[in-house]
Design an enzyme around this catalytic site. Structure first.
Site, short mmCIF file in Angstrom:
data_model
loop_
_atom_site.label_atom_id
_atom_site.label_comp_id
_atom_site.label_asym_id
_atom_site.label_seq_id
_atom_site.Cartn_x
_atom_site.Cartn_y
_atom_site.Cartn_z
N ASP A 259 0.80 -1.24 -0.01
CA ASP A 259 -0.07 0.05 -0.06
C ASP A 259 0.92 1.28 0.01
OD1 ASP A 259 -1.73 -2.14 1.11
OD2 ASP A 259 -2.84 -0.76 0.27
C1 LIG Z 1 -2.53 -4.87 -5.48
S1 LIG Z 1 -3.17 -4.31 -3.79
C2 LIG Z 1 -1.80 -4.11 -2.47
C3 LIG Z 1 -2.54 -3.92 -1.35
O1 LIG Z 1 -3.34 -2.92 -1.47
C4 LIG Z 1 -3.24 -5.15 -0.61
O2 LIG Z 1 -2.48 -6.17 -0.41
C5 LIG Z 1 -3.99 -4.40 0.41
O3 LIG Z 1 -3.39 -4.62 1.57
C6 LIG Z 1 -5.19 -4.05 0.33
O4 LIG Z 1 -6.07 -3.72 1.62
P1 LIG Z 1 -7.57 -3.18 1.32
O5 LIG Z 1 -7.83 -2.93 2.78
O6 LIG Z 1 -8.16 -4.51 1.06
O7 LIG Z 1 -7.77 -2.08 0.61
#
Ligand SMILES: CSC[C@@H](O)[C@@H](O)C(=O)COP(=O)(O)O
Length: 372
Positions: A259
Site C-alpha cells: 500500500d
Molecule cells: C495490489 S493491492 C496491494 C494492497 O493494497 C493489498 O494487499 C492490500 O493490502 C489491500 O488492503 P484493502 O484494505 O483491502 O484495500
C-alpha cells in the site's frame, strides 16, 4: 457536458473486472458482497466514489486510486454546465481530488494520482477554457486504467523471471500470498497475484497458498474467487497457519502487494504481512513485495512515517468482517489496524514494472537510485 475521448473498459481479457468504465459511466463491483453476489454499483460523482472506497466496495491500492479518479471523471462528464474560467475549472477539480484523498489514508497510490492529476489540470488551465481543462482531466484519469494493466503485466513478467532464475531446479514452486492483490485490487491482472499468474502461465506453479486475511477476508472471499475463476491451483490457509506451513518446508517464496513503500524499502501492507515476513525470515524463505512505482513514497524516509488506517471494531466483533451477526460479547474493546509495516530488513526484493529492486547491502534497497 459530453466529454470523454475513448471507449475503454480497462478489462483484462478473461479475468475479473472490479472497475467498469466508459465515458460518463462508472460501475464498481461491490467486493463486500463477493463471492455470493456479483453486483455492480453505479458511481455518478465523487461523493459516491468516496463512500465506495471508505466502505470497501472497491479496495486494493491501485483500484482505489483509479476508481477515485474516474468518479471525478464521470462527475465532470455529466455536468450540465459550468459557469467559470479555466482557473475555476482547475480549482473545482483540485478541491474534489483533495476530498477523494481523505477516503483512506494508508495506500499512497491515491494521493500520488491526485498529485499528478492536479499538475495536469493546473497546466491545462494556463492555456485553454474550462472545457479543455475538464477534457485534459478526463483523458488523464482514463489513461490510468490502461497504464495499470500494462504495469501489472510487466510486474508479473519481471517477478516470474526473477523467481524462476532463483530456483533453477526442475521442481515446481509453491508460493504463499496474503490479502487480495489480483484483478479485483487493480485495473486487471494484479501485482503479487500477477506474479503468481505469470508463474502459472510458465508452467512452474505447484500451488498458490493464500491466507484468509482476517478480519475482512480479502483472501478467502476475493483471492479464492479469482484463483478458481482463473483455474490456478491454490490452497486456502488461516492467517495463523503460515508459519507452520513454512516450517514444514512447503513454501518456496512469499509474495505480497504493497500500500505504501517508503524510500528505505519499509512496506505497509495488509495487517498480518509483517508476521508472515518474520516467519519467512526465520525459516529462510524469500519474501518479495510486488508493487508499481505508484506505491512508492519517496517523501518518507522510513515506514515509521506511514499513517496506518484503523478500522471499525465491528469488523472484529461481527461475523463476515462486520457484515454479519455479532460474535463477541458486549463490553469488549478491540484494536483493528488495517495495515502493518514490514521493515526492509525482512524483504528480499521489491518487484516493480521496471524490474526487480534488490539490496545493495544487507538492508539497503537504494530505491531512489533505481527510479532515477
Ligand atoms: C495490489 S493491492 C496491494 C494492497 O493494497 C493489498 O494487499 C492490500 O493490502 C489491500 O488492503 P484493502 O484494505 O483491502 O484495500
Amino acid at each position: 457536458m459530453a466529454l470523454g475521448s475513448v471507449q475503454m473498459e480497462g478489462k483484462e481479457e478473461g479475468s475479473l473486472q472490479s472497475i467498469r468504465y466508459s465515458p460518463g459511466r462508472l460501475e464498481l463491483l461491490d467486493q463486500q458482497r463477493l463471492p455470493h453476489e456479483s453486483v455492480y454499483l453505479d458511481i455518478n460523482n465523487t461523493e459516491s466514489g468516496w463512500i465506495a472506497i471508505k466502505d470497501l466496495v472497491v479496495r486494493g491500492a491501485p483500484a482505489i486510486a483509479i476508481s477515485a479518479a474516474l468518479s471525478l471523471a464521470v462527475e465532470v462528464s455529466n455536468l450540465k454546465s459550468f459557469d467559470g474560467t479555466s482557473t475555476d475549472a482547475a480549482s473545482f477539480l483540485v478541491k474534489k481530488l483533495e476530498y477523494l484523498v481523505s477516503s483512506r489514508p494508508t495506500a499512497v497510490n491515491l494521493s500520488d494520482a491526485a498529485t499528478r492529476l492536479k499538475e495536469i489540470v493546473l497546466k491545462a488551465a494556463t492555456d485553454g477554457n474550462a472545457e479543455s481543462v475538464f477534457q485534459a482531466y478526463i483523458e488523464a484519469a482514463e489513461a490510468m486504467l490502461v497504464d495499470d494493466v500494462r504495469s501489472n503485466k510487466a510486474i508479473g513478467k519481471h517477478g516470474a523471471d526473477f523467481i524462476m532464475n532463483q530456483h533453477k531446479d526442475s521442481k515446481k514452486l509453491s508460493i504463499l500470498t496474503h490479502c487480495n492483490t489480483g484483478s479485483l485490487a487493480t485495473a486487471g491482472y494484479g501485482t503479487a497475484l500477477g506474479v503468481i499468474r505469470a508463474l502459472h502461465a510458465e508452467g512452474v506453479l505447484e500451488t498458490a497458498f493464500f491466507t484468509e486475511t482476517r478480519p475482512v477476508n480479502q483472501g478467502s472471499r476475493l483471492t479464492a474467487y479469482e484463483l478458481v475463476h482463473d483455474k490456478i491451483p491454490a490452497t486456502l490457509i488461516t492467517d495463523s497457519a503460515a508459519a507452520a506451513l513454512m516450517k514444514a518446508g512447503r513454501v518456496d517464496a512469499v509474495i505480497v502487494g504493497a500500500d505504501r513503500i517508503a524510500a528505505n524499502g519499509d512496506t505497509a501492507n495488509k495487517i498480518g504481512t509483517y508476521s508472515h515476513a518474520i516467519s519467512a525470515s526465520y525459516h529462510g524463505v524469500p519474501f518479495y513485495v510486488a508493487a508499481p512505482f505508484t506505491s512508492i513514497d519517496l517523501s518518507l524516509t522510513s515506514g515509521d512515517q506511514i499513517t496506518i488506517e484503523e478500522r471499525s471494531a465491528k469488523e472484529l466483533t461481527h461475523a463476515r468482517g462486520g457484515q454479519g451477526e455479532q460474535v463477541v460479547v458486549n463490553g469488549i474493546s478491540a484494536w483493528n489496524p488495517a495495515f502493518d509495516v514490514t521493515p526492509a530488513s525482512l524483504i528480499t526484493a521489491i518487484i516493480t514494472e521496471k524490474g526487480v529492486i534488490t539490496k545493495a547491502s544487507a538492508n539497503d534497497f537504494k530505491i531512489r537510485d533505481f527510479i532515477h
